[in-house]
Design a protein around this motif. Structure first.
Motif, PDB file in Angstrom:
ATOM      1  N   HIS A  63       0.680  -4.031   3.725  1.00  0.00           N
ATOM      2  CA  HIS A  63       0.864  -5.459   3.467  1.00  0.00           C
ATOM      3  C   HIS A  63       0.107  -6.242   4.540  1.00  0.00           C
ATOM      4  O   HIS A  63       0.486  -6.197   5.707  1.00  0.00           O
ATOM      5  CB  HIS A  63       2.348  -5.840   3.522  1.00  0.00           C
ATOM      6  CG  HIS A  63       3.265  -4.856   2.873  1.00  0.00           C
ATOM      7  ND1 HIS A  63       3.223  -4.595   1.528  1.00  0.00           N
ATOM      8  CD2 HIS A  63       4.244  -4.062   3.397  1.00  0.00           C
ATOM      9  CE1 HIS A  63       4.154  -3.686   1.236  1.00  0.00           C
ATOM     10  NE2 HIS A  63       4.774  -3.342   2.357  1.00  0.00           N
ATOM     11  N   ARG A 142       3.049 -12.455  -2.147  1.00  0.00           N
ATOM     12  CA  ARG A 142       3.755 -11.853  -1.024  1.00  0.00           C
ATOM     13  C   ARG A 142       4.873 -10.952  -1.530  1.00  0.00           C
ATOM     14  O   ARG A 142       5.261 -11.007  -2.698  1.00  0.00           O
ATOM     15  CB  ARG A 142       4.350 -12.950  -0.145  1.00  0.00           C
ATOM     16  CG  ARG A 142       5.416 -13.778  -0.884  1.00  0.00           C
ATOM     17  CD  ARG A 142       5.979 -14.879  -0.021  1.00  0.00           C
ATOM     18  NE  ARG A 142       7.090 -15.547  -0.696  1.00  0.00           N
ATOM     19  CZ  ARG A 142       7.837 -16.497  -0.133  1.00  0.00           C
ATOM     20  NH1 ARG A 142       7.572 -16.889   1.107  1.00  0.00           N
ATOM     21  NH2 ARG A 142       8.828 -17.043  -0.791  1.00  0.00           N
ATOM     22  N   LEU A 143       5.390 -10.145  -0.620  1.00  0.00           N
ATOM     23  CA  LEU A 143       6.594  -9.373  -0.912  1.00  0.00           C
ATOM     24  C   LEU A 143       7.762 -10.331  -1.048  1.00  0.00           C
ATOM     25  O   LEU A 143       8.073 -11.080  -0.121  1.00  0.00           O
ATOM     26  CB  LEU A 143       6.886  -8.394   0.224  1.00  0.00           C
ATOM     27  CG  LEU A 143       6.030  -7.145   0.369  1.00  0.00           C
ATOM     28  CD1 LEU A 143       6.445  -6.397   1.630  1.00  0.00           C
ATOM     29  CD2 LEU A 143       6.162  -6.249  -0.846  1.00  0.00           C
ATOM     30  N   ASP A 144       8.425 -10.313  -2.195  1.00  0.00           N
ATOM     31  CA  ASP A 144       9.648 -11.074  -2.395  1.00  0.00           C
ATOM     32  C   ASP A 144      10.372 -10.476  -3.601  1.00  0.00           C
ATOM     33  O   ASP A 144       9.944  -9.466  -4.158  1.00  0.00           O
ATOM     34  CB  ASP A 144       9.375 -12.570  -2.559  1.00  0.00           C
ATOM     35  CG  ASP A 144       8.485 -12.895  -3.760  1.00  0.00           C
ATOM     36  OD1 ASP A 144       8.241 -12.001  -4.601  1.00  0.00           O
ATOM     37  OD2 ASP A 144       8.011 -14.045  -3.854  1.00  0.00           O
ATOM     38  N   PHE A 147       8.533  -9.924  -6.968  1.00  0.00           N
ATOM     39  CA  PHE A 147       7.732  -8.693  -6.996  1.00  0.00           C
ATOM     40  C   PHE A 147       8.610  -7.465  -7.194  1.00  0.00           C
ATOM     41  O   PHE A 147       8.357  -6.632  -8.070  1.00  0.00           O
ATOM     42  CB  PHE A 147       6.925  -8.543  -5.710  1.00  0.00           C
ATOM     43  CG  PHE A 147       6.417  -7.143  -5.486  1.00  0.00           C
ATOM     44  CD1 PHE A 147       5.363  -6.645  -6.237  1.00  0.00           C
ATOM     45  CD2 PHE A 147       7.013  -6.304  -4.551  1.00  0.00           C
ATOM     46  CE1 PHE A 147       4.915  -5.342  -6.058  1.00  0.00           C
ATOM     47  CE2 PHE A 147       6.573  -5.006  -4.366  1.00  0.00           C
ATOM     48  CZ  PHE A 147       5.514  -4.519  -5.115  1.00  0.00           C
ATOM     49  N   TRP A 151       8.548  -4.671 -10.128  1.00  0.00           N
ATOM     50  CA  TRP A 151       8.093  -3.335  -9.757  1.00  0.00           C
ATOM     51  C   TRP A 151       9.135  -2.277 -10.096  1.00  0.00           C
ATOM     52  O   TRP A 151       8.809  -1.211 -10.620  1.00  0.00           O
ATOM     53  CB  TRP A 151       7.730  -3.300  -8.273  1.00  0.00           C
ATOM     54  CG  TRP A 151       7.324  -1.958  -7.763  1.00  0.00           C
ATOM     55  CD1 TRP A 151       7.852  -1.272  -6.710  1.00  0.00           C
ATOM     56  CD2 TRP A 151       6.259  -1.120  -8.262  1.00  0.00           C
ATOM     57  NE1 TRP A 151       7.220  -0.061  -6.537  1.00  0.00           N
ATOM     58  CE2 TRP A 151       6.234   0.052  -7.476  1.00  0.00           C
ATOM     59  CE3 TRP A 151       5.352  -1.259  -9.300  1.00  0.00           C
ATOM     60  CZ2 TRP A 151       5.328   1.083  -7.687  1.00  0.00           C
ATOM     61  CZ3 TRP A 151       4.437  -0.223  -9.530  1.00  0.00           C
ATOM     62  CH2 TRP A 151       4.430   0.923  -8.731  1.00  0.00           C
ATOM     63  N   GLY A 177       2.132  -8.952  -5.134  1.00  0.00           N
ATOM     64  CA  GLY A 177       3.185  -8.746  -4.144  1.00  0.00           C
ATOM     65  C   GLY A 177       2.638  -8.602  -2.740  1.00  0.00           C
ATOM     66  O   GLY A 177       3.341  -8.105  -1.845  1.00  0.00           O
ATOM     67  N   SER A 179       0.442  -6.572  -1.552  1.00  0.00           N
ATOM     68  CA  SER A 179       0.420  -5.157  -1.185  1.00  0.00           C
ATOM     69  C   SER A 179      -0.815  -4.492  -1.786  1.00  0.00           C
ATOM     70  O   SER A 179      -1.247  -4.863  -2.874  1.00  0.00           O
ATOM     71  CB  SER A 179       1.676  -4.440  -1.697  1.00  0.00           C
ATOM     72  OG  SER A 179       2.851  -5.084  -1.254  1.00  0.00           O
ATOM     73  N   LYS A 228       3.525 -18.798  -8.995  1.00  0.00           N
ATOM     74  CA  LYS A 228       2.664 -17.825  -8.338  1.00  0.00           C
ATOM     75  C   LYS A 228       1.407 -17.560  -9.171  1.00  0.00           C
ATOM     76  O   LYS A 228       0.283 -17.590  -8.662  1.00  0.00           O
ATOM     77  CB  LYS A 228       3.420 -16.502  -8.125  1.00  0.00           C
ATOM     78  CG  LYS A 228       4.501 -16.523  -7.056  1.00  0.00           C
ATOM     79  CD  LYS A 228       5.287 -15.226  -7.122  1.00  0.00           C
ATOM     80  CE  LYS A 228       6.275 -15.104  -5.989  1.00  0.00           C
ATOM     81  NZ  LYS A 228       5.603 -14.855  -4.706  1.00  0.00           N
TER      82      LYS A 228
END
Length: 255
Positions: A63, A142-144, A147, A151, A177, A179, A228
């Motif tokens: 990330h 982003r990671l949240d 996501f 996933w 995400g 990543s 997003k």
């Protein structure tokens, strides 16, 4: 401070994957209020769905924009960082994964028939409970929880329903995400190249071919998912708040 803070519709929600083998509860972090997400995750290591994939490590990834944090509450969790495996326990406190580091998380138990040995706290290998949280960032991709919710649902399609994994779909989701799938370390500028591939293939090519990173069927906060996707010209067409143009191959419904 992030400009993306909003009333969290996910707080208290429980996300179940692998037919109950993995349970994720969305929580307030017990001592860090500035995390963009915080989960209490339970791996039932002997659950048939979890045990069936225990010997298959998930893909290495990184990330660029966020630090990720892991803290074991009960049991053990294996964390590989830059090729070095760390088997974490509650004694280790919070373990930090720095931005850009290649890493993956997986069960330390690979044989459902074996009895765990060498643990002086009496852990029997039945389950692992850990806190997973992430650094806040102004990045929209982003990671949240948007996501992770999507996933987990996609992994269920592959692991539970037997769908063939689609690399472009994975790259599309990962890019959204924040990543990226790691390349071998011998590749020159491997992280930069990997991120570039994730953007070009996952976002640009994937978007043109009809791959979307988030699906209304799987998403609690569809408004945030749409916001997003609207930041990318390749994803804007998927951000209809009334209906989502979901891929026929992925979900088995008419597009």
């Amino acid at each position: 401070m992030s400009t993306l803070n909003y009333s969290d519709p996910y707080l208290g929600k429980v996300i179940t994957a692998f037919e109950g083998g993995i349970i994720t509860r969305i929580i307030h972090h017990p001592y860090q209020s500035n995390r963009v997400f915080a989960y209490e995750v339970t791996f039932h290591l002997r659950h048939p769905r979890v045990a069936a994939v225990a010997a298959q490590k998930p893909p290495l990834h990184f990330h660029p924009h966020q630090e990720e944090y892991i803290e074991i509450v009960e049991g053990r969790l294996a964390v590989e960082v830059e090729g070095v495996e760390h088997v974490l326990s509650p004694r280790d406190g919070e373990f930090s994964l720095q931005p850009w580091c290649n890493h993956r998380l997986y069960s330390p138990v690979t044989d459902v028939g074996e009895v765990s040995k060498g643990y002086d706290d009496g852990w029997d290998g039945e389950k692992t409970v850990f806190l997973l949280s992430g650094q806040d960032t102004d990045e929209m991709f982003r990671l949240d929880t948007v996501f992770f919710e999507n996933w987990y649902a996609y992994q269920d399609l592959v692991v539970v329903k037997g769908e063939k994994i689609d690399l472009l779909q994975v790259m599309s989701m990962f890019d959204a995400g924040g990543s990226y799938l790691s390349l071998p370390t011998w590749v020159p500028f491997s992280r930069t190249v990997a991120r570039g591939l994730g953007i070009v293939l996952g976002r640009w090519v994937g978007g043109l071919l009809g791959y979307q990173p988030f699906f209304k069927k799987w998403t609690t906060d569809w408004d945030l998912a749409c916001r997003k996707m609207e930041t990318s010209i390749f994803h804007r067409r998927f951000s209809d708040r009334e209906r989502s143009e979901e891929r026929k191959v992925l979900l088995g419904v008419p597009a």
